[in-house]
Motif scaffolding. Structure first.
Motif, PDB file in Angstrom:
ATOM      1  N   TYR A 210       0.878  -1.157   0.000  1.00 20.24           N
ATOM      2  CA  TYR A 210       0.000   0.000   0.000  1.00 20.24           C
ATOM      3  C   TYR A 210       0.924   1.216   0.000  1.00 20.24           C
ATOM      4  N   LEU A 211       0.584   2.237  -0.748  1.00 18.57           N
ATOM      5  CA  LEU A 211       1.450   3.401  -0.879  1.00 18.57           C
ATOM      6  C   LEU A 211       0.700   4.657  -0.507  1.00 18.57           C
ATOM      7  N   PHE A 212       1.389   5.557   0.160  1.00 17.16           N
ATOM      8  CA  PHE A 212       0.769   6.769   0.680  1.00 17.16           C
ATOM      9  C   PHE A 212       1.690   7.963   0.464  1.00 17.16           C
TER      10      PHE A 212
ATOM     11  N   PHE B 272      -4.038   1.507  -3.182  1.00 13.54           N
ATOM     12  CA  PHE B 272      -4.174   0.148  -2.687  1.00 13.54           C
ATOM     13  C   PHE B 272      -4.187  -0.840  -3.852  1.00 13.54           C
ATOM     14  N   SER B 273      -4.977  -0.540  -4.853  1.00 19.15           N
ATOM     15  CA  SER B 273      -5.087  -1.420  -6.012  1.00 19.15           C
ATOM     16  C   SER B 273      -5.840  -0.672  -7.092  1.00 19.15           C
ATOM     17  N   GLY B 274      -5.968  -1.292  -8.271  1.00 18.05           N
ATOM     18  CA  GLY B 274      -6.770  -0.704  -9.328  1.00 18.05           C
ATOM     19  C   GLY B 274      -6.000   0.308 -10.146  1.00 18.05           C
ATOM     20  N   ASP B 275      -6.675   1.365 -10.520  1.00 16.31           N
ATOM     21  CA  ASP B 275      -6.089   2.397 -11.372  1.00 16.31           C
ATOM     22  C   ASP B 275      -4.786   2.898 -10.758  1.00 16.31           C
ATOM     23  N   THR B 276      -3.751   2.875 -11.557  1.00 19.73           N
ATOM     24  CA  THR B 276      -2.436   3.232 -11.022  1.00 19.73           C
ATOM     25  C   THR B 276      -2.235   4.736 -10.892  1.00 19.73           C
ATOM     26  N   LEU B 277      -3.115   5.511 -11.443  1.00 23.20           N
ATOM     27  CA  LEU B 277      -3.061   6.956 -11.276  1.00 23.20           C
ATOM     28  C   LEU B 277      -4.127   7.330 -10.250  1.00 23.20           C
ATOM     29  N   VAL B 278      -3.688   7.843  -9.134  1.00 26.20           N
ATOM     30  CA  VAL B 278      -4.630   8.152  -8.065  1.00 26.20           C
ATOM     31  C   VAL B 278      -4.690   9.657  -7.840  1.00 26.20           C
ATOM     32  N   GLN B 279      -5.875  10.099  -7.563  1.00 24.34           N
ATOM     33  CA  GLN B 279      -6.084  11.514  -7.299  1.00 24.34           C
ATOM     34  C   GLN B 279      -6.214  11.734  -5.800  1.00 24.34           C
TER      35      GLN B 279
ATOM     36  N   ALA C 216      -0.768  10.977  -7.939  1.00 23.07           N
ATOM     37  CA  ALA C 216       0.430  10.143  -7.922  1.00 23.07           C
ATOM     38  C   ALA C 216       0.202   8.952  -8.831  1.00 23.07           C
ATOM     39  N   GLU C 217       1.273   8.459  -9.388  1.00 23.22           N
ATOM     40  CA  GLU C 217       1.185   7.320 -10.286  1.00 23.22           C
ATOM     41  C   GLU C 217       2.039   6.179  -9.769  1.00 23.22           C
ATOM     42  N   PHE C 218       1.426   5.036  -9.630  1.00 23.14           N
ATOM     43  CA  PHE C 218       2.122   3.828  -9.192  1.00 23.14           C
ATOM     44  C   PHE C 218       2.684   3.132 -10.422  1.00 23.14           C
ATOM     45  N   LYS C 219       3.990   2.920 -10.422  1.00 22.34           N
ATOM     46  CA  LYS C 219       4.643   2.194 -11.507  1.00 22.34           C
ATOM     47  C   LYS C 219       5.375   1.009 -10.894  1.00 22.34           C
ATOM     48  N   ARG C 220       4.749  -0.135 -11.020  1.00 18.38           N
ATOM     49  CA  ARG C 220       5.315  -1.333 -10.410  1.00 18.38           C
ATOM     50  C   ARG C 220       6.679  -1.683 -11.003  1.00 18.38           C
ATOM     51  N   SER C 221       6.829  -1.522 -12.301  1.00 13.76           N
ATOM     52  CA  SER C 221       8.085  -1.897 -12.954  1.00 13.76           C
ATOM     53  C   SER C 221       9.248  -1.048 -12.477  1.00 13.76           C
ATOM     54  N   GLN C 222       8.944   0.160 -12.039  1.00 12.70           N
ATOM     55  CA  GLN C 222       9.990   1.064 -11.561  1.00 12.70           C
ATOM     56  C   GLN C 222      10.003   1.186 -10.046  1.00 12.70           C
TER      57      GLN C 222
ATOM     58  N   SER D 205       8.044   2.757  -8.207  1.00 16.46           N
ATOM     59  CA  SER D 205       7.955   4.192  -7.903  1.00 16.46           C
ATOM     60  C   SER D 205       6.518   4.609  -7.659  1.00 16.46           C
ATOM     61  N   PHE D 206       6.384   5.705  -6.954  1.00 16.07           N
ATOM     62  CA  PHE D 206       5.067   6.273  -6.640  1.00 16.07           C
ATOM     63  C   PHE D 206       5.290   7.770  -6.508  1.00 16.07           C
ATOM     64  N   ASN D 207       5.483   8.428  -7.635  1.00 20.06           N
ATOM     65  CA  ASN D 207       5.824   9.848  -7.652  1.00 20.06           C
ATOM     66  C   ASN D 207       4.588  10.722  -7.502  1.00 20.06           C
ATOM     67  N   LEU D 208       4.760  11.782  -6.776  1.00 24.28           N
ATOM     68  CA  LEU D 208       3.670  12.727  -6.506  1.00 24.28           C
ATOM     69  C   LEU D 208       3.788  13.902  -7.460  1.00 24.28           C
ATOM     70  N   ARG D 209       2.661  14.334  -7.991  1.00 24.14           N
ATOM     71  CA  ARG D 209       2.680  15.438  -8.955  1.00 24.14           C
ATOM     72  C   ARG D 209       1.577  16.436  -8.666  1.00 24.14           C
ATOM     73  N   LYS D 210       1.862  17.655  -9.090  1.00 29.39           N
ATOM     74  CA  LYS D 210       0.836  18.700  -9.056  1.00 29.39           C
ATOM     75  C   LYS D 210       1.114  19.639 -10.228  1.00 29.39           C
ATOM     76  N   PRO D 211       0.116  19.938 -11.039  1.00 25.24           N
ATOM     77  CA  PRO D 211       0.372  20.729 -12.247  1.00 25.24           C
ATOM     78  C   PRO D 211       0.723  22.189 -11.969  1.00 25.24           C
TER      79      PRO D 211
END
Lengths: 114, 117
Positions: A32-34, A51-58, A65-71, A73-79
């Motif tokens: 789980y990522l936070f 937790f699961s599902g769509d890898t782009l969470v709002q 943030a986008e969950f990238k299992r291959s990397q 990573s779980f980077n946080l973004r704001k436009p």
């Protein structure tokens, strides 16, 4: 070993600019990522979680943030960053299970220039 | 919803005395609460996991006789720092896990600043 790495200790961006805070994790199980934010002298506020599902969470306050299992990573973004976003940001990983223990990264301190 | 309070928000005590910090979940039942310690400009370090009605589980290196944790109800956990020393000065933060099925979030309290003189 389980760990969370936030490579950037301190970041400064201009108000209105985009933001990306990096987070990499090492975890043996399904994580789980936070992302949490902490203002000076305050506790932590949850921005978003995966937790699961769509890898782009709002999350709240316009963060995503986008969950990238291959990397791992779980980077946080704001436009577009606002001056009120200046704070410390922590990435955390937890176990899928009963214990719910969180492992925190070392944090990234965000400064916003006018 | 999901508010966690801590009391006191700051405390100053003399070396050798004990101080108790309370952590309450105000609008949900917390089967599990966690106690963290945070040094200036550093991350949170988990000290112990507190389950209602049972003994706390301490992380490696944390002295259980010095940091007494009691989780007497589903809404209250306390951390008592016994025989405090200046090196115990820190920011202590608790969190509470929502006990409902399928909920995995931890909600954090505002923290308690402890200064030992």
């Amino acid at each position: 070993a389980q760990s969370v790495t936030q490579p950037d200790i301190h970041i400064t961006v201009s108000e209105g600019a985009s933001l990306e805070l990096r987070c990499n994790y090492s975890y043996g199980a399904t994580p789980y990522l936070f992302w949490y934010v902490q203002s000076p002298g305050q506790g932590l506020q949850l921005l978003l979680k995966y937790f699961s599902g769509d890898t782009l969470v709002q999350g709240i306050k316009g963060f995503e943030a986008e969950f990238k299992r291959s990397q791992s990573s779980f980077n946080l973004r704001k436009p577009s960053v606002h001056w009120s976003d200046a704070a410390e940001y922590f990435c955390a990983v937890g176990a899928v299970g009963a214990t719910n223990k969180l492992i925190f990264g070392t944090g990234t301190l965000l400064a916003v220039q006018p | 919803g999901a508010v966690v309070s801590q009391h006191p928000s700051w405390v100053i005590c003399k070396s050798g005395t004990s101080v108790k910090i309370e952590c309450r979940s105000l609008d949900f039942q917390a089967t599990t609460m966690f106690w963290y310690r945070q040094f200036p400009k550093q991350s949170l370090m988990l000290m112990a996991t507190s389950n209602e009605g049972s003994k706390a589980t301490y992380e490696q290196g944390v002295e259980k006789d010095k940091f007494l944790i009691n989780h007497a109800s589903l809404t209250l956990s306390t951390l008592t720092v016994t025989s405090a020393h200046p090196e115990d000065s820190s920011f202590y933060i608790c969190s509470a896990r929502d006990g409902r099925e399928g909920r995995h979030e931890q909600y954090f309290g505002p923290g308690t600043r402890l200064t030992v003189t």
